[in-house]
Design a protein around this motif. Structure first.
Motif, PDB file in Angstrom:
ATOM      1  N   ASP A 145       0.821  -1.220   0.000  1.00 34.11           N
ATOM      2  CA  ASP A 145       0.000   0.000   0.000  1.00 34.11           C
ATOM      3  C   ASP A 145       0.853   1.267   0.000  1.00 34.11           C
ATOM      4  OD1 ASP A 145      -2.383  -1.487   0.115  1.00 34.11           O
ATOM      5  OD2 ASP A 145      -2.182  -1.701   2.289  1.00 34.11           O
ATOM      6  N   ASN A 146       2.098   1.144  -0.437  1.00 35.53           N
ATOM      7  CA  ASN A 146       3.035   2.277  -0.374  1.00 35.53           C
ATOM      8  C   ASN A 146       3.082   2.874   1.026  1.00 35.53           C
ATOM      9  OD1 ASN A 146       3.972   2.153  -2.981  1.00 35.53           O
ATOM     10  ND2 ASN A 146       2.418   3.528  -3.769  1.00 35.53           N
ATOM     11  N   ASP A 147       3.084   1.991   2.032  1.00 37.17           N
ATOM     12  CA  ASP A 147       3.029   2.447   3.410  1.00 37.17           C
ATOM     13  C   ASP A 147       4.372   2.357   4.142  1.00 37.17           C
ATOM     14  OD1 ASP A 147       3.045  -0.286   3.357  1.00 37.17           O
ATOM     15  OD2 ASP A 147       1.474  -0.553   4.852  1.00 37.17           O
ATOM     16  N   GLU A 148       5.424   1.943   3.440  1.00 35.64           N
ATOM     17  CA  GLU A 148       6.752   1.866   4.040  1.00 35.64           C
ATOM     18  C   GLU A 148       7.675   2.854   3.338  1.00 35.64           C
ATOM     19  OE1 GLU A 148       8.329  -2.150   4.349  1.00 35.64           O
ATOM     20  OE2 GLU A 148       6.312  -2.888   4.001  1.00 35.64           O
ATOM     21  N   ILE A 149       8.485   3.547   4.123  1.00 32.01           N
ATOM     22  CA  ILE A 149       9.436   4.510   3.554  1.00 32.01           C
ATOM     23  C   ILE A 149      10.811   3.865   3.489  1.00 32.01           C
ATOM     24  CG2 ILE A 149      10.637   6.692   3.914  1.00 32.01           C
ATOM     25  CD1 ILE A 149       8.217   7.791   5.264  1.00 32.01           C
TER      26      ILE A 149
END
Length: 157
Positions: free
Chosen positions: A57-61
């Motif tokens: 979910d593009n939730d990690e940087i």
């Protein structure tokens, strides 16, 4: 004349905004933990930092540190937000690819198509090789395993 000037300004502004939207990655300042991890691993090196969002979910940087190993060699170190290294990529010459990978490239691509070559070590200490190829005005990453066996071709934007 006023309409011509306004049209020109509008077109220039639109062009600049479109270019800004196409930038690959924004230069950032990473968290202190990330900077300290990089400085400990690569003392004396100066990095240009960018960030990328990954995960389902593009939730990690991920923080990417690009730096020069020496005058001719570039590297990339990738960290999570806690300062844990996730991957390391080092630019290498064709001669350092495993012979099997060299043979595959020689058979399937012209030498001038090769744009970049790197060895990649991920956080699990798995080594792979990535070769950037340009063909028919498109860019591809060809990935090989540690022994030079072909893995996959990925089209890049």
């Amino acid at each position: 004349m006023k309409n011509v000037f306004l049209t020109f300004v509008f077109l220039c502004t639109s062009f600049l905004l479109a270019q800004e939207g196409n930038t690959m990655k924004k230069v950032v300042t990473p968290p202190e933990k990330v900077k300290l991890a990089f400085e400990k691993e690569y003392p004396g090196k100066t990095a240009v930092w960018s960030e990328e969002y990954v995960g389902d979910d593009n939730d990690e940087i991920r923080y990417e540190a690009k730096y020069n190993v020496n005058n001719t060699t570039k590297a990339l170190a990738v960290y999570d937000n806690l300062g844990n290294m996730k991957a390391y990529e080092l630019q290498i010459p064709l001669s350092q690819l495993p012979p099997k990978a060299q043979a595959y490239l020689k058979k399937n691509y012209a030498a001038k198509a090769i744009r970049e070559i790197a060895v990649v070590v991920d956080y699990k200490k798995i080594t792979t090789y990535e070769v950037g190829i340009e063909k028919d005005s498109k860019f591809y990453d060809i990935q090989f395993d540690k022994d030079g066996g072909f893995n996959v071709i990925v089209e890049k934007n």
